[in-house]
Each structure stands twice: as structure tokens, then as C-alpha cells.
Design an enzyme around this catalytic site. Structure first.
Site, PDB file in Angstrom:
ATOM      1  N   CYS A 198       0.801  -1.222   0.000  1.00  0.00           N
ATOM      2  CA  CYS A 198       0.000   0.000   0.000  1.00  0.00           C
ATOM      3  C   CYS A 198       0.836   1.275   0.000  1.00  0.00           C
ATOM      4  O   CYS A 198       0.289   2.378   0.027  1.00  0.00           O
ATOM      5  CB  CYS A 198      -0.962  -0.007   1.172  1.00  0.00           C
ATOM      6  SG  CYS A 198      -2.143  -1.376   1.079  1.00  0.00           S
ATOM      7  N   HIS A 220      -1.422   8.204   6.434  1.00  0.00           N
ATOM      8  CA  HIS A 220      -1.834   6.925   5.851  1.00  0.00           C
ATOM      9  C   HIS A 220      -3.207   6.575   6.398  1.00  0.00           C
ATOM     10  O   HIS A 220      -4.081   6.153   5.635  1.00  0.00           O
ATOM     11  CB  HIS A 220      -0.798   5.854   6.186  1.00  0.00           C
ATOM     12  CG  HIS A 220      -1.026   4.551   5.495  1.00  0.00           C
ATOM     13  ND1 HIS A 220      -1.146   4.435   4.125  1.00  0.00           N
ATOM     14  CD2 HIS A 220      -1.168   3.281   5.987  1.00  0.00           C
ATOM     15  CE1 HIS A 220      -1.333   3.171   3.805  1.00  0.00           C
ATOM     16  NE2 HIS A 220      -1.362   2.453   4.918  1.00  0.00           N
ATOM     17  N   GLU A 226       0.822   5.350  13.794  1.00  0.00           N
ATOM     18  CA  GLU A 226       1.149   6.523  12.980  1.00  0.00           C
ATOM     19  C   GLU A 226       0.930   7.811  13.758  1.00  0.00           C
ATOM     20  O   GLU A 226       1.727   8.752  13.657  1.00  0.00           O
ATOM     21  CB  GLU A 226       0.331   6.525  11.697  1.00  0.00           C
ATOM     22  CG  GLU A 226       0.733   7.656  10.753  1.00  0.00           C
ATOM     23  CD  GLU A 226      -0.080   7.704   9.474  1.00  0.00           C
ATOM     24  OE1 GLU A 226       0.329   8.438   8.550  1.00  0.00           O
ATOM     25  OE2 GLU A 226      -1.131   7.030   9.398  1.00  0.00           O
ATOM     26  N   LYS A 235      -8.881   8.745   3.526  1.00  0.00           N
ATOM     27  CA  LYS A 235      -9.460   7.407   3.373  1.00  0.00           C
ATOM     28  C   LYS A 235     -10.856   7.309   3.987  1.00  0.00           C
ATOM     29  O   LYS A 235     -11.601   6.370   3.688  1.00  0.00           O
ATOM     30  CB  LYS A 235      -8.538   6.354   3.982  1.00  0.00           C
ATOM     31  CG  LYS A 235      -7.265   6.109   3.174  1.00  0.00           C
ATOM     32  CD  LYS A 235      -6.433   4.983   3.773  1.00  0.00           C
ATOM     33  CE  LYS A 235      -5.184   4.679   2.955  1.00  0.00           C
ATOM     34  NZ  LYS A 235      -4.149   5.722   3.075  1.00  0.00           N
ATOM     35  N   HIS A 264      -9.693   2.672   1.204  1.00  0.00           N
ATOM     36  CA  HIS A 264      -8.261   2.418   1.032  1.00  0.00           C
ATOM     37  C   HIS A 264      -8.023   1.888  -0.379  1.00  0.00           C
ATOM     38  O   HIS A 264      -8.410   0.750  -0.699  1.00  0.00           O
ATOM     39  CB  HIS A 264      -7.796   1.416   2.083  1.00  0.00           C
ATOM     40  CG  HIS A 264      -6.313   1.267   2.180  1.00  0.00           C
ATOM     41  ND1 HIS A 264      -5.428   1.812   1.269  1.00  0.00           N
ATOM     42  CD2 HIS A 264      -5.537   0.615   3.101  1.00  0.00           C
ATOM     43  CE1 HIS A 264      -4.187   1.506   1.607  1.00  0.00           C
ATOM     44  NE2 HIS A 264      -4.232   0.789   2.718  1.00  0.00           N
ATOM     45  N   PHE A 321       1.956  -3.622   3.917  1.00  0.00           N
ATOM     46  CA  PHE A 321       2.307  -4.924   4.469  1.00  0.00           C
ATOM     47  C   PHE A 321       3.751  -5.251   4.117  1.00  0.00           C
ATOM     48  O   PHE A 321       4.241  -4.917   3.038  1.00  0.00           O
ATOM     49  CB  PHE A 321       1.402  -6.006   3.889  1.00  0.00           C
ATOM     50  CG  PHE A 321      -0.002  -6.031   4.446  1.00  0.00           C
ATOM     51  CD1 PHE A 321      -0.379  -5.217   5.494  1.00  0.00           C
ATOM     52  CD2 PHE A 321      -0.950  -6.883   3.901  1.00  0.00           C
ATOM     53  CE1 PHE A 321      -1.671  -5.253   6.000  1.00  0.00           C
ATOM     54  CE2 PHE A 321      -2.239  -6.931   4.397  1.00  0.00           C
ATOM     55  CZ  PHE A 321      -2.613  -6.124   5.440  1.00  0.00           C
TER      56      PHE A 321
END
Length: 404
Positions: free
Chosen positions: A160, A300, A311, A329, A334, A393
Site C-alpha cells: 500500500c 496513511h 502513525e 481514506k 483504502h 504490508f
């Protein structure tokens, strides 16, 4: 070392087709997830799809026949970005033009369709175009063919963070002198039953009882997972001196790029957010900007409990007293490998408009999130430096620092 100019912006997401529609919908701060009838049996019912997308009208019947949807979205976003930059591919020196596009999944829709045809019809039912449609590198290859770009051409795959990685690599190509223009960004269209089920089985997707449009809620105390989306974001990048010499409009400058690895876990972020913190600090160092001078972060912010907490802690440690944070998002869901590029585009637009979009569905800020997260309505802010964060990931972290 010359700064890098963003001279073209193209975006197609659940928030709309085109830069202006995206900016308007993102600033409204209303979630766009819906119950998806195509996800029957997928263990998760919600998604964010690009609305009213007619691929035949957008890219032509021939391209629809021989491209996966993720490539089609990239073609639409790239057309807007190249036109916006005022560049003419028919007259440029293609050997000096690079293409770098990120994607996490590539043509999974094609893969699932062709697998089903194989099971039903045997080998002769599989299309001869299976591989040219499904291979992940075809997105950059198709763009190069369309624009006659014969310079460096490849795909970045950092889950991502892929789209953000592509933009960072584009900066390196320009500053090394390998290219004069780079078309860079990310594209993803992976809303398929099998692919979505994989995320659902991991517990990464929202599967609660809230209405679809309220399901994606970054930094909210009731967040419970992300909602999958699709889209593409493409930027045109040039050296600032070159852009000025041809009289191009400059949306913003790309000043810094930082990339790190958590080296911690295959899916979970480092619990303290150390990796994304280091990426932000590296981007600041690359730009020669002190972290405490950052005024905005497009986070993010996936709406998952672990990501948002880690984060937020990392961003707080930057030490900026004037920092505003958002996660778009909440609106778009996402978009996976496209997210870093889409959100880089939104960050560029925030600088251009001096406006921070709100985080949709943020009604009760997690008490552990000690940040000024914009919600409710867009906020006018004087912005000079802004970060766009991405993570994936495998522990990939990328931060891009843009300047007005």
C-alpha cells in the site's frame, strides 16, 4: 540539487473522475462506501468503487478488450495529468521521459476471471491476452506505449506504499539526470470476491454494524478496519528549472523523499510507529526542512486500530506545534497500491488551495491520538510544507515532503 516541480495532476477515485471532482468531494468529507452486490460470499460487504466509470467511453473499446481495470484507471488519470502539464507527447523527446507506476495487486480481476474460465472450459477457454492484461508491469508499459516514453519504465510494488514509492523514485530519476520528465503514480482495481475475502479473513476490513458510508473512520475511537477502494493517481514531475523555463504552472514542489522498513511483522506496523517516523524524518532531511516546521500531514490513516495508533504516535513526535492532520481514506476508502499517489495528489492540492480536507466520520477522536485531526469541514490553513505518508504490508514506509 534542483527541486522537483509537480506540473500535472490526474486523479480518478471513488470521489470522482478528475482532479476537480475529487477535490470537491474530498473537501465535503462524506464517506463514499456502499454495500457492494458483487462481493457476495466475500465475508465483507462494503467497498468504494469509482462511480459511473464507463471504460469504453474513457479508454476505447479496443483498450477495454485488452487491459485490466487497474490499467484503464491509470490511463484516465495519466491523460489528465499529461494534459494538465501542458506537454505534447507527439513532440517531446521520448527517450528523456520515464514512467514509474506503483501497484500492490495488479490485474487480479483478470486473474480471477481467467481462472474461472479455465475451470469451466479448460485451457482453450483462457484468453491469449491473459498475461498482457494481468501482469503488474503492464500498467507502466501501457502508459509508455501510449505516450512514446522510451526512458526508464517500471513498476514499484511496496504494497500500500507502492504509489508513493513510485513518486519518490521519479524524484531520484530526475535529480540523477536520467530523465527530464517522469509520469509517476499508482493504480489499483482489486475489488474482487477472492481478494477482498483475504483481507476479511485477516480481520483487516470493517465488518461491524455501522452504515456503509460511516464504516471508514480514521483516528476515530470506533474504527474497526478499512474499507477497500480503487483508483489511480498520476503526477507529472519535472525539474523546477525546466518547468519554469517553459512557463509551466507548478502545483507544488516535491522536496523530500524518505523510505524505511519496519523489519518487524508481515502485516502489523511497528507498535511505536518507528518506521513511519524515520521515513518522515528522512524526507525532512532530504528537503533540509526541520520536522517541527511541518504544518500538515496527509496521514496513511487506514481506519485500522493498529495503524492509526502507531502513525499518530509517530506524527506527534515530530514536535510541530502548528500541525494539522487528515486522512482522506474516510472518504475514498483504502485504494491500496494507488493510495500513496492519490493522497500525494490531495496533498499537492492542499498546498495549492491552502486548505486541509476533513477526515470523514471522525466523531470521537481516539483519546490516544494526541493530534489536531481536521474533521467536520475543510480548514483554511497557511501551508508551506506538508507530508504525505504511506505504509504497506511487509513493513514498507514512505513519506513524501511537498512544498508550496
Amino acid at each position: 540539487m534542483s527541486a522537483i516541480a509537480i506540473t500535472g495532476v490526474g486523479v480518478i477515485t471513488p470521489a470522482g473522475i478528475g482532479r476537480e471532482e475529487n477535490w470537491e468531494r474530498v473537501c465535503k468529507g462524506v464517506g463514499l462506501a456502499t454495500k457492494d452486490p458483487e462481493l457476495g460470499g466475500a465475508l465483507a460487504e462494503f467497498s468504494c468503487r469509482v462511480p459511473a466509470f464507463d471504460a469504453t467511453d474513457a479508454v476505447g473499446a479496443r483498450e477495454v478488450w485488452r487491459t485490466d481495470r487497474f490499467v484503464q484507471l491509470a490511463l484516465v488519470a495519466a491523460d489528465e495529468a499529461v494534459a494538465d502539464a501542458g506537454l505534447n507527447p507527439r513532440s517531446w523527446d521520448g527517450s528523456r521521459v520515464g514512467v514509474v507506476v506503483g501497484s500492490a495487486a495488479g490485474g487480479v480481476s483478470t486473474l480471477e476471471t481467467q481462472h474461472e474460465r479455465f475451470l469451466q472450459q479448460g485451457g482453450k477457454g483462457v484468453s491469449a491476452l491473459f498475461h498482457p492484461m494481468a501482469l503488474i508491469n503492464m500498467v507502466s508499459g501501457r502508459l509508455a506505449i501510449k505516450y512514446g516514453a522510451t526512458g526508464p519504465n517500471f513498476v514499484t510494488a511496496t504494497a500500500c506504499a507502492s504509489g508513493a514509492t513510485a513518486i519518490g523514485v521519479a524524484k531520484d530519476l530526475l535529480q540523477s539526470g536520467a530523465c527530464d520528465v517522469v509520469i509517476a503514480g499508482g493504480a489499483e482495481a482489486a475489488i474482487t470476491p477472492t481478494f477482498v475475502t483475504g483481507f476479511a479473513r485477516m480481520g483487516a476490513l470493517y465488518q461491524g454494524s455501522l452504515p456503509p458510508e460511516e464504516a471508514s473512520r480514521p483516528f476515530d475511537a470506533r474504527r474497526g478496519g478499512f474499507v477497500i477502494g480503487e483508483g489511480a493517481g498520476i503526477l507529472v514531475l519535472e525539474r523546477l528549472d525546466d518547468a519554469k523555463s517553459r512557463g509551466a504552472r507548478v502545483w507544488a514542489r516535491l522536496l523530500g523523499y524518505g523510505a524505511t522498513s519496519d523489519a518487524h511483522h508481515i502485516t502489523s506496523p511497528h507498535p511505536s510507529g518507528l518506521g513511519i517516523e524515520n521515513a518522515m524524518r528522512l524526507a525532512c532531511r532530504d528537503a533540509d526542512v526541520q520536522p517541527e516546521h511541518i504544518e500538515h500531514v496527509n496521514a496513511h490513516g487506514t481506519s485500522t486500530p493498529l495503524n492509526d495508533a502507531a502513525e499518530a504516535a509517530a506524527i506527534a513526535r515530530l514536535g510541530s506545534q502548528q500541525l494539522t492532520v487528515t486522512s482522506t481514506k474516510g472518504v475514498t476508502g483504502h485504494t491500496l497500491g494507488a493510495a500513496g499517489a492519490v493522497e500525494a495528489a490531495y496533498t499537492v492540492l492542499s498546498l495549492a488551495h491552502q486548505m486541509v480536507p476533513p477526515t470523514a466520520n471522525l466523531t470521537c477522536l481516539d483519546p490516544e491520538v494526541r493530534l489536531d485531526v481536521v474533521s467536520g469541514a475543510p480548514r483554511p490553513v497557511e501551508l508551506t510544507h506538508a507530508l504525505s505518508n504511506s505504509a504497506g504490508f511487509g513493513g514498507h514506509n514512505v513519506s513524501l515532503l511537498f512544498g508550496a
